[in-house]
Scaffold this motif. Sequence first.
Motif, mmCIF file in Angstrom:
data_model
loop_
_atom_site.group_PDB
_atom_site.id
_atom_site.type_symbol
_atom_site.label_atom_id
_atom_site.label_comp_id
_atom_site.label_asym_id
_atom_site.label_seq_id
_atom_site.Cartn_x
_atom_site.Cartn_y
_atom_site.Cartn_z
ATOM 1 N N SER A 129 4.425 13.470 40.963
ATOM 2 C CA SER A 129 4.976 14.921 41.791
ATOM 3 C C SER A 129 5.865 15.550 40.882
ATOM 4 C CB SER A 129 5.665 14.023 43.016
ATOM 5 O OG SER A 129 6.491 14.990 43.790
ATOM 6 N N LEU A 130 6.221 16.744 41.057
ATOM 7 C CA LEU A 130 7.006 17.801 40.236
ATOM 8 C C LEU A 130 8.192 17.267 40.596
ATOM 9 C CD1 LEU A 130 5.054 20.963 40.789
ATOM 10 C CD2 LEU A 130 4.998 19.552 38.792
ATOM 11 N N SER A 131 8.828 17.020 41.853
ATOM 12 C CA SER A 131 10.157 16.669 42.296
ATOM 13 C C SER A 131 10.074 15.243 42.219
ATOM 14 C CB SER A 131 10.645 17.295 43.621
ATOM 15 O OG SER A 131 10.681 18.691 43.490
ATOM 16 N N ALA A 151 10.873 19.957 48.849
ATOM 17 C CA ALA A 151 10.399 21.467 48.482
ATOM 18 C C ALA A 151 10.611 22.396 49.724
ATOM 19 C CB ALA A 151 9.440 21.714 47.725
ATOM 20 N N ASN A 165 1.386 17.223 42.598
ATOM 21 C CA ASN A 165 1.458 17.672 44.052
ATOM 22 C C ASN A 165 1.253 19.210 44.008
ATOM 23 O OD1 ASN A 165 3.861 17.978 42.893
ATOM 24 N ND2 ASN A 165 4.972 17.824 44.556
ATOM 25 N N GLY A 166 1.521 19.770 42.894
ATOM 26 C CA GLY A 166 1.525 21.467 42.991
ATOM 27 C C GLY A 166 0.075 22.038 42.504
ATOM 28 N N ASP A 211 1.061 20.346 54.604
ATOM 29 C CA ASP A 211 2.133 19.966 53.795
ATOM 30 C C ASP A 211 3.501 20.130 54.650
ATOM 31 O OD1 ASP A 211 4.288 20.071 52.081
ATOM 32 O OD2 ASP A 211 3.245 20.880 50.380
ATOM 33 N N ASN A 218 1.205 15.889 47.814
ATOM 34 C CA ASN A 218 0.059 16.764 47.927
ATOM 35 C C ASN A 218 -1.129 16.492 47.241
ATOM 36 O OD1 ASN A 218 0.664 20.082 49.386
ATOM 37 N ND2 ASN A 218 -0.979 18.728 49.604
ATOM 38 N N ASP A 270 1.141 25.249 54.078
ATOM 39 C CA ASP A 270 2.093 25.068 52.930
ATOM 40 C C ASP A 270 3.081 26.217 52.536
ATOM 41 O OD1 ASP A 270 2.877 24.208 50.587
ATOM 42 O OD2 ASP A 270 0.914 23.139 50.148
ATOM 43 N N ASP A 318 6.458 20.557 54.165
ATOM 44 C CA ASP A 318 7.455 21.410 53.310
ATOM 45 C C ASP A 318 7.089 22.713 54.087
ATOM 46 O OD1 ASP A 318 5.754 22.891 51.739
ATOM 47 O OD2 ASP A 318 6.434 21.535 49.847
ATOM 48 N N HIS A 364 3.615 26.724 49.506
ATOM 49 C CA HIS A 364 3.266 26.866 48.157
ATOM 50 C C HIS A 364 1.619 27.114 48.033
ATOM 51 C CE1 HIS A 364 6.983 24.157 48.533
ATOM 52 N NE2 HIS A 364 7.376 25.159 47.643
ATOM 53 N N GLU A 414 3.713 15.274 51.410
ATOM 54 C CA GLU A 414 4.755 15.800 51.072
ATOM 55 C C GLU A 414 6.168 15.135 51.495
ATOM 56 O OE1 GLU A 414 3.934 16.892 47.646
ATOM 57 O OE2 GLU A 414 5.771 18.027 48.010
ATOM 58 N N ARG A 442 -1.296 25.164 40.710
ATOM 59 C CA ARG A 442 -0.574 24.933 39.235
ATOM 60 C C ARG A 442 -1.868 24.274 38.534
ATOM 61 N NH1 ARG A 442 5.115 24.673 39.339
ATOM 62 N NH2 ARG A 442 6.144 24.685 41.487
ATOM 63 N N ASP A 478 0.034 25.818 45.486
ATOM 64 C CA ASP A 478 -0.719 24.678 44.991
ATOM 65 C C ASP A 478 -1.765 24.931 44.062
ATOM 66 O OD1 ASP A 478 1.157 23.190 46.396
ATOM 67 O OD2 ASP A 478 -0.114 22.294 47.490
#
Length: 309
Positions: free
Chosen positions: A43-45, A247, A157-158, A233, A122, A146, A235, A148, A278, A152, A150
């Motif tokens: 996870s990014l966060s 997020a 998770n992105g 998601d 995610n 979501d 978020d 975002h 998430e 990336r 996603d």
Amino acid sequence: MSTPQLSHDPLWPRTGAWPSVATLAADETADLAIIGIPTWRTSLSATQAHTTPDAIRDALPRYAGHVRGANGASLVLDEALRIVDAGNITEPDAPSGEANAIATVADLATRARLIVALGGDNAATVPAALGAYGSDLATAGLITFDAHHDLRDGTSNGSPVRRLVEAGLDGSRIVQIGIADFANSIEYTQRANELGITIIHRDDVAERGMANVVAEALSIAGAAGGPIHVDIDVDVCDRSIAPACPASLPGGFSAHELLSAARLVARDARVRSVDLTEIDATTDAPDGRTIRLAALLVLQIAAGLADRT
Ligand SMILES: N=CN[C@@H](CCC(=O)O)C(=O)O
């Protein structure tokens, strides 16, 4: 989160009485299969989203399994459906754990009409969708709720939507509902457009209504006649109701918007699997509201499945 202490009323059976089985025997089938895919390590966060599948299970006993059915008549979920819980996948962030998750979901998909995968972050969407698609990836579709894209690079998770496209999912059958301003870079929006992904912005949902955008999304994702996976998601919700999603932003969906969306997608027989992702159950102050919402999402998905018959 610990199991809530609820006074016993024999006239009010709660959903926590649902059976829990580790595996289904070879000749056994179910209507709804629940499985935990507790991803969190990429996870990014910072998150402890691996605690969430069990927290959602613990929250289910808060609620009665009785809903108003699609035809207006009362529906009791555990009378209408056989629901099984296949437990949690071990270490799904590791390549071997992800492969095990794909195989386990694929097996469940042959015996259950609908699968609910409880994340995890995610990243759980990748094995949940690939397992449910099985050999039908070439005709499959994806709907995300979501904030975002996603898309990336890398594995996190992105990145689940990009990873699914690289696995062979056709971008023209991906619909992203609830994309928010100030949550994505222009590069990833351009990437979504280049892939032919349909973007339904959060403002479009406010203007057009959830039922209309879900109907459009189902028609796009199901255009080739293959299975549809739905990634929820959480978020995508307003931060006031989803504080445990690292997020989530102010201005996201209301609880009612997302709950009605979950019911609507689960009513459609082309939808074979749904994931909830998430949520970090350990940051769900002040009152566990995000996990309560997730438990109600599970119940609305079950109700949507029961509405099919
Ligand atoms: N599915 C979530 N995607 C977010 C994750 C952000 C985070 O973990 O902070 C994204 O890519 O921006």
